[in-house]
Design a protein around this motif. Structure first.
Motif, short mmCIF file in Angstrom:
data_model
loop_
_atom_site.label_atom_id
_atom_site.label_comp_id
_atom_site.label_asym_id
_atom_site.label_seq_id
_atom_site.Cartn_x
_atom_site.Cartn_y
_atom_site.Cartn_z
N PRO A 53 42.50 47.93 37.23
CA PRO A 53 42.54 48.89 36.64
C PRO A 53 43.59 50.72 36.64
CG PRO A 53 39.90 48.86 36.07
CD PRO A 53 40.99 47.88 37.47
N LYS A 54 43.24 50.35 38.07
CA LYS A 54 44.06 51.22 38.71
C LYS A 54 45.40 51.02 39.04
CE LYS A 54 40.61 53.66 41.93
NZ LYS A 54 39.89 53.53 42.88
N ILE A 55 45.86 49.87 39.24
CA ILE A 55 46.38 49.35 39.02
C ILE A 55 47.90 49.66 37.43
CG2 ILE A 55 48.53 47.51 39.74
CD1 ILE A 55 46.29 46.50 41.37
N VAL A 56 47.13 49.00 36.70
CA VAL A 56 46.89 48.93 34.75
C VAL A 56 47.93 50.53 35.26
CG1 VAL A 56 47.09 48.90 32.61
CG2 VAL A 56 46.48 47.34 35.16
N ALA A 57 46.65 51.45 34.94
CA ALA A 57 47.19 52.76 34.77
C ALA A 57 48.23 53.52 35.31
CB ALA A 57 46.15 53.36 35.07
#
Length: 89
Positions: A53-57
């Motif tokens: 989720p951090k990478i996508v965000a």
């Protein structure tokens, strides 16, 4: 070139780096906090769950904030190159 001038230039550079990286860091911090709260409430103890989720965000943040970040970097670089005669002499 005086020491005050060098300190002022370094201060501007650090300020520019903080302003440019700030939105992405805050976005990653917020998503990480939300994922941690989700993991704590569901008792899922998977260490790698927070990365996706951090990478996508951050990628979405780069798409959204990218033009603004690029314009700030170009403006700072233009100011440095435009005042190059002050730095050499």
């Amino acid at each position: 070139m005086s020491s005050e001038f060098v300190i002022s230039l370094a201060e501007q550079a650090i300020y520019t780096v903080l302003i440019i990286s700030g939105p992405l860091l805050l976005l990653a911090l917020g998503i990480g906090l939300l994922v941690s709260i989700f993991q704590a409430t569901t008792q899922i103890q998977e260490q790698t769950l927070a990365f996706i989720p951090k990478i996508v965000a951050v990628f979405i943040g780069i798409v959204f904030f990218g033009p603004w970040m690029l314009s700030r970097m170009i403006s700072f670089t233009y100011d440095i190159l435009n005042n190059l005669h002050n730095y050499v002499g």
